[in-house]
Design a protein around this motif. Structure first.
Motif, mmCIF file in Angstrom:
data_model
loop_
_atom_site.group_PDB
_atom_site.id
_atom_site.type_symbol
_atom_site.label_atom_id
_atom_site.label_comp_id
_atom_site.label_asym_id
_atom_site.label_seq_id
_atom_site.Cartn_x
_atom_site.Cartn_y
_atom_site.Cartn_z
ATOM 1 N N GLY A 38 0.781 -1.224 0.000
ATOM 2 C CA GLY A 38 0.000 0.000 0.000
ATOM 3 C C GLY A 38 0.814 1.275 0.000
ATOM 4 O O GLY A 38 0.248 2.371 0.004
ATOM 5 N N GLU A 39 2.126 1.161 -0.032
ATOM 6 C CA GLU A 39 2.992 2.338 0.014
ATOM 7 C C GLU A 39 3.179 2.922 -1.385
ATOM 8 O O GLU A 39 3.146 2.206 -2.389
ATOM 9 N N LEU A 183 -3.326 16.351 -13.299
ATOM 10 C CA LEU A 183 -3.252 14.894 -13.276
ATOM 11 C C LEU A 183 -2.476 14.387 -12.066
ATOM 12 O O LEU A 183 -2.832 13.362 -11.477
ATOM 13 N N VAL A 184 -1.419 15.101 -11.679
ATOM 14 C CA VAL A 184 -0.670 14.718 -10.480
ATOM 15 C C VAL A 184 -1.591 14.703 -9.263
ATOM 16 O O VAL A 184 -1.589 13.749 -8.473
ATOM 17 N N GLU A 185 -2.397 15.739 -9.122
ATOM 18 C CA GLU A 185 -3.319 15.796 -7.986
ATOM 19 C C GLU A 185 -4.335 14.661 -8.046
ATOM 20 O O GLU A 185 -4.608 13.996 -7.039
ATOM 21 N N ALA A 186 -4.890 14.412 -9.241
ATOM 22 C CA ALA A 186 -5.893 13.358 -9.383
ATOM 23 C C ALA A 186 -5.301 11.980 -9.097
ATOM 24 O O ALA A 186 -5.925 11.150 -8.420
ATOM 25 N N VAL A 187 -4.096 11.727 -9.597
ATOM 26 C CA VAL A 187 -3.456 10.429 -9.380
ATOM 27 C C VAL A 187 -3.110 10.235 -7.911
ATOM 28 O O VAL A 187 -3.281 9.142 -7.353
ATOM 29 N N HIS A 188 -2.638 11.292 -7.266
ATOM 30 C CA HIS A 188 -2.315 11.199 -5.837
ATOM 31 C C HIS A 188 -3.538 10.785 -5.027
ATOM 32 O O HIS A 188 -3.481 9.861 -4.202
ATOM 33 N N ASP A 193 -6.662 6.538 -2.270
ATOM 34 C CA ASP A 193 -7.991 5.972 -2.036
ATOM 35 C C ASP A 193 -8.024 4.461 -2.231
ATOM 36 O O ASP A 193 -8.644 3.737 -1.447
ATOM 37 N N ILE A 194 -7.368 3.965 -3.290
ATOM 38 C CA ILE A 194 -7.486 2.537 -3.587
ATOM 39 C C ILE A 194 -6.426 1.701 -2.876
ATOM 40 O O ILE A 194 -6.541 0.478 -2.802
ATOM 41 N N GLY A 195 -5.386 2.351 -2.339
ATOM 42 C CA GLY A 195 -4.405 1.641 -1.523
ATOM 43 C C GLY A 195 -3.513 0.680 -2.278
ATOM 44 O O GLY A 195 -2.986 -0.272 -1.694
ATOM 45 N N VAL A 196 -3.307 0.905 -3.576
ATOM 46 C CA VAL A 196 -2.460 0.016 -4.360
ATOM 47 C C VAL A 196 -0.989 0.374 -4.136
ATOM 48 O O VAL A 196 -0.627 1.546 -4.043
ATOM 49 N N THR A 197 -0.146 -0.644 -3.994
ATOM 50 C CA THR A 197 1.292 -0.419 -3.864
ATOM 51 C C THR A 197 1.815 0.182 -5.162
ATOM 52 O O THR A 197 1.560 -0.347 -6.246
#
Length: 254
Positions: A38-39, A183-188, A193-197
């Motif tokens: 999740g990091e 896009l940087v803000e949206a991706v962050h 939110d989804i907790g994907v590594t």
């Protein structure tokens, strides 16, 4: 890779004493890195520092010369390379979309390759996650999209098979400043939110500081510093890291 849950007692990604050479000179020189479940870790450095080389060791796009590279505690060289690549989300620098396919078909590629149930439904969910409603964008082709929209599709494709790990190789590099910031803000927000590594490569330390839980600064194939973003900003451990921060307006000159 949600159907292949990573062991909870092992890092999601790890590299130990890794050496990679192209010719006689090492591109990576005794590198160690560990990324927890999740990091979000971002590799930052100038061109030729070894960022993309390290990233691509984890999905066996290239092979290590010395040392050990593991995914979920398993040495990648003990894993089937095709299955490994299909289980890890991957966004290339140029997005890698197939130009004559629709957005929906591009996004559903990995679920189809993995023979997952309802690949178009999985693709639709992923497109919605990245802010591209499938009813509006699903039938379009990449050439009908803006640069930022194409990168969102590439990210949706990486997420569609519900991987536990994604690798992002300079996903914002070709974008204009305004589109990149959005896009940087949206991706962050999405990654949190989804907790994907996530392991991401960028040459822009400002992007790294905005997105990462930890930032790993590479120079000449070795790490200068690996630290949480706030610690890196406040306590650079080398003149090189301090210089990177200063050039980006994030610190003071040495």
């Amino acid at each position: 890779m949600r159907d292949q849950v990573l062991p909870t007692d092992a890092p999601a990604l790890s590299a130990k004493d890794v050496v990679k050479r192209f010719g006689s000179a090492p591109v990576l020189d005794r590198v160690d890195l560990s990324v927890g479940r999740g990091e979000i870790v971002v590799l930052v450095g100038e061109s030729g520092a070894g960022k993309t080389t390290l990233l691509r060791l984890f999905n066996r796009m290239i092979s290590v010369d010395e040392g050990e590279v593991c995914v979920g505690g398993q040495n990648v060289h003990a894993l089937n390379p095709v299955q490994l690549r299909r289980s890890i989300g991957y966004v290339q620098q140029d997005g890698g979309l197939i130009p004559h396919w629709t957005v929906l078909r591009n996004t559903a590629l990995v679920p189809r390759l993995r023979k997952m149930a309802s690949p178009d439904d999985l693709a639709s969910v992923a497109l919605q996650l990245v802010g591209l409603p499938p009813d509006e964008f699903g039938a379009r082709r990449p050439g009908e999209l803006s640069g930022g929209q194409r990168q969102r599709v590439a990210l949706a494709r990486a997420l569609a098979a519900e991987p536990e790990i994604i690798l992002l190789d300079e996903p914002f590099r070709a974008l204009d400043a305004i589109t990149r910031a959005e896009l940087v803000e949206a991706v962050h927000v999405l990654l949190q939110d989804i907790g994907v590594t996530t392991l991401m490569v960028t040459h822009d330390i400002r992007t790294a500081l905005e997105i990462a839980n930890r930032v790993a600064v590479l120079r000449g194939g070795r790490f200068e510093q690996i630290a949480p973003a706030a610690v890196l900003r406040s306590s650079p451990e080398s003149p090189y890291v301090q210089q990177l921060l200063h050039r980006a307006g994030e610190g003071t000159a040495a």
